[in-house]
Design an enzyme around this catalytic site. Structure first.
Site, PDB file in Angstrom:
ATOM      1  N   HIS A   1       0.834  -1.210   0.000  1.00  0.00           N
ATOM      2  CA  HIS A   1       0.000   0.000   0.000  1.00  0.00           C
ATOM      3  C   HIS A   1       0.867   1.258   0.000  1.00  0.00           C
ATOM      4  O   HIS A   1       0.661   2.151  -0.816  1.00  0.00           O
ATOM      5  CB  HIS A   1      -0.940  -0.003   1.209  1.00  0.00           C
TER       6      HIS A   1
ATOM      7  N   HIS B   1       4.023   7.116   5.656  1.00  0.00           N
ATOM      8  CA  HIS B   1       2.780   7.653   6.212  1.00  0.00           C
ATOM      9  C   HIS B   1       2.013   6.718   7.151  1.00  0.00           C
ATOM     10  O   HIS B   1       1.246   7.189   7.984  1.00  0.00           O
ATOM     11  CB  HIS B   1       1.852   8.175   5.104  1.00  0.00           C
ATOM     12  N   ASP B   2       2.199   5.431   7.079  1.00  0.00           N
ATOM     13  CA  ASP B   2       1.476   4.505   7.963  1.00  0.00           C
ATOM     14  C   ASP B   2       2.336   3.941   9.096  1.00  0.00           C
ATOM     15  O   ASP B   2       1.840   3.173   9.921  1.00  0.00           O
ATOM     16  CB  ASP B   2       0.891   3.338   7.163  1.00  0.00           C
TER      17      ASP B   2
ATOM     18  N   GLU C   1       1.180   4.689  12.802  1.00  0.00           N
ATOM     19  CA  GLU C   1      -0.089   4.020  13.110  1.00  0.00           C
ATOM     20  C   GLU C   1       0.056   2.501  13.203  1.00  0.00           C
ATOM     21  O   GLU C   1      -0.601   1.859  14.018  1.00  0.00           O
ATOM     22  CB  GLU C   1      -1.123   4.319  12.023  1.00  0.00           C
ATOM     23  N   ASP C   2       0.892   1.929  12.337  1.00  0.00           N
ATOM     24  CA  ASP C   2       0.890   0.473  12.163  1.00  0.00           C
ATOM     25  C   ASP C   2       2.119  -0.261  12.691  1.00  0.00           C
ATOM     26  O   ASP C   2       2.163  -1.489  12.641  1.00  0.00           O
ATOM     27  CB  ASP C   2       0.742   0.135  10.680  1.00  0.00           C
TER      28      ASP C   2
ATOM     29  N   ASP D   1      -2.866   8.423  -0.790  1.00  0.00           N
ATOM     30  CA  ASP D   1      -3.241   7.353   0.140  1.00  0.00           C
ATOM     31  C   ASP D   1      -4.690   6.927  -0.105  1.00  0.00           C
ATOM     32  O   ASP D   1      -5.000   5.739  -0.233  1.00  0.00           O
ATOM     33  CB  ASP D   1      -3.054   7.872   1.569  1.00  0.00           C
TER      34      ASP D   1
END
Length: 182
Positions: free
Chosen positions: A25, A49-50, A53-54, A110
């Site tokens: 992704h 960017h993730d 969060e992840d 995104d």
């Protein structure tokens, strides 16, 4: 450097809603921006960017490796995981807008990738995500212009996602899986 860092950090991430690897992704998101000629700091932020969060990656690690501007963009597109539901999305919209053009660009890209797989979303999340993506689309138009290549690409993905979600709803009603009156 950002691509390899993201790849290494995302090796143990859970699969996405479409059963794809999480890294794929961010790779598609960043490569879309790279193909469109966006600046290196925007592409780097798209790769990253993730991560907050992840993964266990921290803002400080991104700052030390990639500098203030990339970190500012990443933090501008990062969900506040202490919030839930619509409050979480509303907070993110405010952060993206406050961070500015570069964050809007990353969020549009995104969204483009997320909209590609709307049929894999949990049914109850589809309408909320389409609403969120519509708001990001408006932000993109207002900031980048209606004819911007990324804004047009996002609009196309959003339209296709709406078609898919309408078909999903129709199929569910035809199969009698839910009542048409909620």
């Amino acid at each position: 450097m950002a691509e390899q860092f993201a790849f290494n950090r995302m090796q143990n991430c859970k699969k996405r809603h479409d059963d794809d690897d999480a890294f794929n992704h961010v790779l598609r998101t960043a490569k879309t921006l790279e193909r469109m000629g966006y600046e290196e700091d925007i592409v780097a932020a798209a790769f990253l960017h993730d991560l907050i969060e992840d993964t266990e990656t921290t803002e400080q690690e991104i700052l030390e490796r990639f500098g203030e501007e990339v970190t500012r963009i990443v933090m501008g597109v990062t969900h506040d995981n202490s919030l839930k539901g619509k409050a979480k999305k509303q907070d993110l919209l405010l952060k993206v807008e406050a961070t500015g053009k570069k964050a809007i660009v990353v969020k549009l890209a995104d969204n483009c990738d997320n909209l590609r797989t709307i049929e894999y979303f949990k049914l109850w999340k589809v309408a909320d995500y389409l609403d969120f993506a519509t708001k990001v689309q408006e932000m993109g138009k207002n900031t980048l212009g209606e004819k911007n290549e990324l804004v047009c690409f996002h609009a196309e993905r959003l339209a296709r996602a709406r078609e898919k979600s309408a078909k999903m709803a129709k199929d569910i009603l035809q199969k009698g899986l839910v009542s048409p009156i909620l």
